[in-house]
Enzyme design. Sequence first.
Site, PDB file in Angstrom:
ATOM      1  CE  LYS A   1      -6.867  -1.710   4.649  1.00 42.76           C
ATOM      2  NZ  LYS A   1      -6.623  -1.084   3.357  1.00 42.76           N
TER       3      LYS A   1
ATOM      4  CE  LYS B   1     -10.683  -2.936   4.697  1.00 44.30           C
ATOM      5  NZ  LYS B   1      -9.891  -2.409   3.642  1.00 44.30           N
TER       6      LYS B   1
ATOM      7  CB  CYS C   1      -0.934   0.000   1.212  1.00 45.01           C
ATOM      8  SG  CYS C   1      -2.042  -1.421   1.231  1.00 45.01           S
TER       9      CYS C   1
ATOM     10  CE1 TYR D   1     -17.066  -5.220  -1.930  1.00 51.64           C
ATOM     11  CE2 TYR D   1     -16.835  -6.035   0.322  1.00 51.64           C
ATOM     12  CZ  TYR D   1     -16.304  -5.383  -0.771  1.00 51.64           C
ATOM     13  OH  TYR D   1     -15.036  -4.889  -0.718  1.00 51.64           O
TER      14      TYR D   1
ATOM     15  NE  ARG E   1      -2.643  -5.146   1.888  1.00 46.24           N
ATOM     16  CZ  ARG E   1      -2.119  -5.161   0.663  1.00 46.24           C
ATOM     17  NH1 ARG E   1      -0.862  -4.841   0.473  1.00 46.24           N
ATOM     18  NH2 ARG E   1      -2.863  -5.515  -0.374  1.00 46.24           N
TER      19      ARG E   1
HETATM   20  C1  PBG Z   1      -6.705  -1.493  -0.064  1.00 47.16           C
HETATM   21  C2  PBG Z   1      -7.954  -2.085   0.497  1.00 47.16           C
HETATM   22  C3  PBG Z   1      -8.209  -3.393   0.924  1.00 47.16           C
HETATM   23  C4  PBG Z   1      -9.576  -3.453   1.229  1.00 47.16           C
HETATM   24  C5  PBG Z   1     -10.097  -2.179   1.027  1.00 47.16           C
HETATM   25  N1  PBG Z   1      -9.071  -1.337   0.601  1.00 47.16           N
HETATM   26  C6  PBG Z   1      -7.339  -4.604   0.937  1.00 47.16           C
HETATM   27  C7  PBG Z   1      -6.189  -4.689   1.847  1.00 47.16           C
HETATM   28  O1  PBG Z   1      -5.928  -3.837   2.691  1.00 47.16           O
HETATM   29  O2  PBG Z   1      -5.460  -5.648   1.664  1.00 47.16           O
HETATM   30  C8  PBG Z   1     -10.318  -4.677   1.671  1.00 47.16           C
HETATM   31  C9  PBG Z   1     -11.791  -4.621   1.511  1.00 47.16           C
HETATM   32  C10 PBG Z   1     -12.489  -5.934   1.567  1.00 47.16           C
HETATM   33  O3  PBG Z   1     -11.924  -6.994   1.909  1.00 47.16           O
HETATM   34  O4  PBG Z   1     -13.681  -5.926   1.266  1.00 47.16           O
HETATM   35  N2  PBG Z   1      -5.755  -1.093   0.816  1.00 47.16           N
END
Ligand code: PBG
Length: 327
Positions: free
Chosen positions: A197, A250, A109, A315, A219
């Site tokens: 996150k 999240k 990222c 979703y 990550r």
């Molecule tokens: C990008 C991002 C991710 C998601 C949203 N933005 C993936 C990640 O961090 O690997 C995941 C969303 C989902 O699983 O619905 N950074």
Amino acid sequence: MDTNLKLNNLIYPYFVIAGKNKQQEIKSFPGIYRFSLDRLVKDIAQARRLGINKVLLFGVGERKDALASAAFQKDNLVAAAVKAIKREFPDLQVFTDVCLCAYTLHGHCGILKGHRSSFGYAQDGQVTLCRGQASHKLIIDNAQTIKILAKIALSHAEAGADWVAPSAMAKKQVLAIRRALDLAGYRKTKILGYSAKFASNFYGPFRNAADSSPRFGDRRQYQLDYKDALAALKEIKDDINEGADMVMVKPALSYLDLIREAKHKFNKPLVAYNVSGEYAFVKYGARQGLWDEKKMVEEIISSIKRAGADFIITYHAKEIAKWLERI
Ligand code: PBG
């Protein structure tokens, strides 16, 4: 369906690709597609008719390089999508994801230190990794990363996005974006911070959708440790201090305690992301006859609301809208 479930509180994610008349299925992500712009606008028209008034856009399949330059180039895919959507539906609230992972060769990222010499190259659309890379220590160049995030966000704001949503978990990303937007005269463009996150196992289907899996490493260096509640609350506080208009937790379901705590601690609108893996659980279980999909979704969304989320990115939004229509 529970009528307390207001469509106004739901945000529906879309994956956008280049080209014309394309609607691609996504492996292991049932019911979710990647759309080219023309098809995207058609699908959004249908979502609008159902009552959905907020969407979140992800750009997919663009050229990858060390600096994620396809993400901020002039007329980039997401900017073009925002323009097309706003032309058709000026009052639709458009959120854009601001991240590098779908645009970098390595799939991280942020910009990596030493990327030019040692982090792979693209050949016939394939990413090839250089030898020894797997053991290379992953060091994010934060200063460089937030500069690029600000450029991406600005390109989306110029196109007419209502909200930009940085999801790279780079330090001071909200501040860098707020400054860049204000400087360019986009004071009204708002920021949704992906504040708390987590380095979660629930992102699998999304990474297929966005082709954004890290090619090596994981990550955990920049996303949060799910054992650490204090760090999550600190990230939320930092984002608010840097100027975020809304903050996010999240994923949602394994983090309901933090949704509740953040809601009570901070006086900010709170968004919860009901992520792809959480969605896939419901879908695959329903297919196996393990539960009733509609009832399951109702329970899940109600629990996220009960915990304190003001908005939910999900979703399931389109199906919820259809179910609500039929009550
Ligand atoms: C990008 C991002 C991710 C998601 C949203 N933005 C993936 C990640 O961090 O690997 C995941 C969303 C989902 O699983 O619905 N950074």
